[in-house]
Design an enzyme around this catalytic site. Structure first.
Site, PDB file in Angstrom:
ATOM      1  N   LYS A 129       0.869  -1.186   0.000  1.00 52.45           N
ATOM      2  CA  LYS A 129       0.000   0.000   0.000  1.00 52.45           C
ATOM      3  C   LYS A 129       0.898   1.226   0.000  1.00 52.45           C
ATOM      4  O   LYS A 129       2.038   1.162   0.475  1.00 52.45           O
ATOM      5  CB  LYS A 129      -0.880   0.012   1.257  1.00 52.45           C
ATOM      6  CG  LYS A 129      -2.107   0.881   1.150  1.00 52.45           C
ATOM      7  CD  LYS A 129      -3.266   0.147   0.503  1.00 52.45           C
ATOM      8  CE  LYS A 129      -4.426   1.079   0.200  1.00 52.45           C
ATOM      9  NZ  LYS A 129      -5.616   0.358  -0.257  1.00 52.45           N
ATOM     10  N   GLY A 168      -5.594   2.513  -7.386  1.00 54.04           N
ATOM     11  CA  GLY A 168      -6.194   3.652  -6.694  1.00 54.04           C
ATOM     12  C   GLY A 168      -6.662   3.301  -5.288  1.00 54.04           C
ATOM     13  O   GLY A 168      -6.661   2.144  -4.880  1.00 54.04           O
ATOM     14  N   ASP A 169      -7.029   4.314  -4.552  1.00 53.97           N
ATOM     15  CA  ASP A 169      -7.671   4.194  -3.238  1.00 53.97           C
ATOM     16  C   ASP A 169      -8.273   5.583  -2.995  1.00 53.97           C
ATOM     17  O   ASP A 169      -8.470   6.345  -3.952  1.00 53.97           O
ATOM     18  CB  ASP A 169      -6.649   3.789  -2.154  1.00 53.97           C
ATOM     19  CG  ASP A 169      -7.302   3.430  -0.825  1.00 53.97           C
ATOM     20  OD1 ASP A 169      -7.900   2.356  -0.724  1.00 53.97           O
ATOM     21  OD2 ASP A 169      -7.239   4.238   0.124  1.00 53.97           O
ATOM     22  N   THR A 213     -15.243  -2.967  -6.727  1.00 58.18           N
ATOM     23  CA  THR A 213     -15.290  -3.074  -5.258  1.00 58.18           C
ATOM     24  C   THR A 213     -16.737  -3.005  -4.759  1.00 58.18           C
ATOM     25  O   THR A 213     -17.165  -3.834  -3.944  1.00 58.18           O
ATOM     26  CB  THR A 213     -14.421  -1.985  -4.599  1.00 58.18           C
ATOM     27  OG1 THR A 213     -13.125  -2.034  -5.194  1.00 58.18           O
ATOM     28  CG2 THR A 213     -14.294  -2.198  -3.107  1.00 58.18           C
TER      29      THR A 213
HETATM   30  P1  NDP Z   1     -13.011   7.746  -2.743  1.00 54.42           P
HETATM   31  O1  NDP Z   1     -11.959   8.773  -2.528  1.00 54.42           O
HETATM   32  O2  NDP Z   1     -13.559   7.536  -4.098  1.00 54.42           O
HETATM   33  O3  NDP Z   1     -14.265   8.058  -1.777  1.00 54.42           O
HETATM   34  C1  NDP Z   1     -14.119   8.134  -0.395  1.00 54.42           C
HETATM   35  C2  NDP Z   1     -15.443   8.582   0.199  1.00 54.42           C
HETATM   36  O4  NDP Z   1     -15.350   8.526   1.625  1.00 54.42           O
HETATM   37  C3  NDP Z   1     -15.787  10.029  -0.138  1.00 54.42           C
HETATM   38  O5  NDP Z   1     -17.180  10.188  -0.141  1.00 54.42           O
HETATM   39  C4  NDP Z   1     -15.137  10.777   1.026  1.00 54.42           C
HETATM   40  O6  NDP Z   1     -15.692  12.062   1.273  1.00 54.42           O
HETATM   41  C5  NDP Z   1     -15.426   9.844   2.178  1.00 54.42           C
HETATM   42  N1  NDP Z   1     -14.396  10.003   3.219  1.00 54.42           N
HETATM   43  C6  NDP Z   1     -13.052   9.931   3.045  1.00 54.42           C
HETATM   44  N2  NDP Z   1     -12.417  10.157   4.215  1.00 54.42           N
HETATM   45  C7  NDP Z   1     -13.383  10.364   5.117  1.00 54.42           C
HETATM   46  C8  NDP Z   1     -13.363  10.642   6.497  1.00 54.42           C
HETATM   47  N3  NDP Z   1     -12.221  10.752   7.171  1.00 54.42           N
HETATM   48  N4  NDP Z   1     -14.561  10.790   7.124  1.00 54.42           N
HETATM   49  C9  NDP Z   1     -15.739  10.679   6.428  1.00 54.42           C
HETATM   50  N5  NDP Z   1     -15.808  10.427   5.115  1.00 54.42           N
HETATM   51  C10 NDP Z   1     -14.652  10.267   4.479  1.00 54.42           C
HETATM   52  O7  NDP Z   1     -12.429   6.384  -2.133  1.00 54.42           O
HETATM   53  P2  NDP Z   1     -12.913   4.893  -2.384  1.00 54.42           P
HETATM   54  O8  NDP Z   1     -14.384   4.862  -2.574  1.00 54.42           O
HETATM   55  O9  NDP Z   1     -12.043   4.309  -3.403  1.00 54.42           O
HETATM   56  O10 NDP Z   1     -12.523   4.215  -1.003  1.00 54.42           O
HETATM   57  C11 NDP Z   1     -13.403   4.145   0.121  1.00 54.42           C
HETATM   58  C12 NDP Z   1     -12.935   3.084   1.084  1.00 54.42           C
HETATM   59  O11 NDP Z   1     -12.910   1.810   0.409  1.00 54.42           O
HETATM   60  C13 NDP Z   1     -11.522   3.249   1.638  1.00 54.42           C
HETATM   61  O12 NDP Z   1     -11.478   2.715   2.951  1.00 54.42           O
HETATM   62  C14 NDP Z   1     -10.680   2.382   0.716  1.00 54.42           C
HETATM   63  O13 NDP Z   1      -9.470   1.964   1.338  1.00 54.42           O
HETATM   64  C15 NDP Z   1     -11.624   1.222   0.514  1.00 54.42           C
HETATM   65  N6  NDP Z   1     -11.369   0.400  -0.666  1.00 54.42           N
HETATM   66  C16 NDP Z   1     -11.354   0.944  -1.921  1.00 54.42           C
HETATM   67  C17 NDP Z   1     -11.153   0.136  -3.019  1.00 54.42           C
HETATM   68  C18 NDP Z   1     -11.236   0.652  -4.417  1.00 54.42           C
HETATM   69  O14 NDP Z   1     -11.195  -0.170  -5.351  1.00 54.42           O
HETATM   70  N7  NDP Z   1     -11.385   1.950  -4.645  1.00 54.42           N
HETATM   71  C19 NDP Z   1     -10.846  -1.305  -2.860  1.00 54.42           C
HETATM   72  C20 NDP Z   1     -10.990  -1.793  -1.506  1.00 54.42           C
HETATM   73  C21 NDP Z   1     -11.199  -0.940  -0.465  1.00 54.42           C
HETATM   74  P3  NDP Z   1     -14.871  13.389   0.842  1.00 54.42           P
HETATM   75  O15 NDP Z   1     -15.036  13.491  -0.632  1.00 54.42           O
HETATM   76  O16 NDP Z   1     -15.527  14.486   1.602  1.00 54.42           O
HETATM   77  O17 NDP Z   1     -13.443  13.173   1.265  1.00 54.42           O
END
Ligand code: NDP
Length: 449
Positions: A129, A168-169, A213
């Site tokens: 990561k 990405g993440d 995901t």
């Molecule tokens: P994105 O950046 O696309 O979206 C993240 C979302 O979560 C946004 O709506 C963001 O809001 C919100 N968010 C982020 N940080 C916080 C916080 N501290 N408190 C409240 N809301 C928050 O990321 P992903 O959708 O890709 O990832 C989301 C989760 O899924 C993460 O934990 C990631 O590690 C996990 N994941 C992702 C994968 C993928 O393929 N993308 C695969 C497996 C796991 P805002 O825009 O306001 O920041």
């Protein structure tokens, strides 16, 4: 206390002593290692081989300076990282996160989770990561590109299609992967498109990767519910987040006939009793890169509440946390259970605290843990690597069918291990043991490295 329980406690103490401020890493080490005690008891050789001492240490940690110039020609300096955690079963694989909260503890926790998640997919990928404390929010496309180029100018020397394959993440989507790949190609002077996944479709990306995901989460939850003869149809679902994972979790949940009533961002959450209008969410987030409160411009009768925690107070049958780590604490878990929530599926990584997970399990909530339930993203990333090696492009249906099959196998594998080790509905234990087994066996076979 059994000998293996003592061994695990000693290791957890070691983790604490070595890095006392790495709380997230300590928590994930505790979650994984305590749940595999029954397996270690049946396989005492791993204690003699000091396997836990080895598995908790990343194979390599890279930390670097990322200096770049913003649109006002001012110099900005960020920190970049890559944690190469474990390559026993394949090249390091795991996303890059760009968020101000990024630090070594968070990346080590994510990399550690990734090792077992990747093992669970059944595909030959190790765990890693990386990321940066850079905040893409409010930056222009040009600034994001400058940052990505500076970041890759250092990272390129540590990665490669057979070495380490980032994706990405949080904060790293298609735009960022494009800029990162462009710079990698420039400095390497080679078309190694298997070096990154989540790429655009015109340069080696895989169909279904964007959706993987969120869709995978719903495929996992559906398997878990089918086994109990429960249908998703008409179930009320609460989802947090409005990014990549949340968006496609909403899409698939709606396709399965469920009614999703919420989504959120880090400022607050939206409640729409009529069901979330996904087209509006996509327009706000994917096109305007706006804030979720703009949803009210589309639906005046929906509600917006400041603060994202409140979302767990909304009455539902199923909760799918899809935003970030530790978003469901014990209080939120209690609220969910008191309001009748019977199913929790983790889309984000470690969204529930250890206390919250414990509470769910004790209250007979069907609980789908992140490392199993959200493994669809990395699984399709591995399928993207296969297509890049073959120089072929599979159809959406082909990839989606493989994703479905992988999620079913992950569910069955976690369930089988939960049953074998005496706690049939404890998929946390089942997934941890299933993931650990393969990595431990490979490490053991490869000797002391
Ligand atoms: P994105 O950046 O696309 O979206 C993240 C979302 O979560 C946004 O709506 C963001 O809001 C919100 N968010 C982020 N940080 C916080 C916080 N501290 N408190 C409240 N809301 C928050 O990321 P992903 O959708 O890709 O990832 C989301 C989760 O899924 C993460 O934990 C990631 O590690 C996990 N994941 C992702 C994968 C993928 O393929 N993308 C695969 C497996 C796991 P805002 O825009 O306001 O920041």
């Amino acid at each position: 206390m059994s000998e293996m329980q003592v061994y695990v406690n000693d290791i957890l103490e070691l983790v604490k002593q070595r890095d006392p401020d790495q709380i997230e890493f300590q928590n994930t080490a505790k979650e994984v290692l305590t749940s595999i005690v029954p397996f270690l008891e049946k396989n005492p050789k791993y204690k003699n081989e000091k396997l836990l001492e080895r598995i908790i240490e990343p194979e390599r940690v890279i930390s670097f300076r990322v200096a770049w110039e913003d649109d006002k020609n001012e110099i900005q300096v960020n920190r970049g990282y890559r944690v190469q955690m474990n390559s026993a079963i394949g090249p390091y694989k795991g996303g890059l996160r760009f968020h101000p909260s990024v630090n070594l503890s968070i990346l080590k926790f994510l990399a550690f989770e990734q090792v077992f998640k990747n093992s669970l997919t059944g595909l030959p990928i190790g765990g890693g990561k990386g990321g940066s404390d850079f905040d893409p929010k409010g930056k222009t496309d040009n600034e994001v590109m400058k940052f990505c180029q500076a970041f890759m100018t250092e990272l390129y020397r540590h990665i490669g299609p057979n070495i380490d394959v980032p994706a990405g993440d949080i904060g790293v989507g298609g735009r960022e992967i494009g800029y990162l790949f462009g710079q990698y190609k420039r400095v390497r002077d080679a078309y190694d498109n298997g070096v990154l996944t989540g790429k655009g479709l015109t340069y080696g990306g895989s169909l279904t990767r964007t959706e993987a995901t969120g869709y995978g989460l719903l495929y996992f939850v559906k398997n878990m519910l089918d086994a109990k003869n429960i249908s998703l149809k008409d179930k009320v679902v609460v989802i947090s987040g409005s990014g990549n994972v949340a968006t496609y979790a909403i899409e698939k949940a709606q396709e399965f006939g469920a009614k999703v009533v919420t989504c959120s961002d880090s400022n607050g959450y939206v409640y729409d009793a009529n069901g979330i209008d996904l087209a509006a969410v996509k327009e706000i987030k994917e096109i305007h890169r706006g804030r979720i409160k703009e949803y009210l411009n589309y639906h005046k009768d929906a509600e917006y509440h400041e603060g994202c925690q409140g979302v767990w107070g909304v009455k539902c049958d199923i909760a799918l946390p899809c935003a970030t780590q530790e978003e469901i604490n014990l209080d939120s878990a209690k609220k969910l259970v008191a309001n009748g929530c019977k199913v929790v599926g983790e889309g984000a990584n470690m969204p529930s605290t250890l206390e919250a997970i414990d509470y769910f399990l004790k209250n007979n909530v069907l609980f789908a843990p992140a490392k199993a339930a959200n493994a669809g993203g990395v699984a399709v990333s591995a399928l993207e690597m296969s297509q890049n090696s073959e120089r072929l492009h599979w159809t959406f249906e082909e990839v989606d069918n493989k994703l479905k099959e992988i999620m079913e196998n992950i569910y069955k594998n976690a369930k089988k291990n939960a049953e074998e080790f005496g706690d049939p509905d404890n998929l946390v234990m089942g997934a941890n043991i299933a993931g650990f087994k393969k990595v431990a066996e490979a490490m053991s076979a490869q000797g002391v490295v």
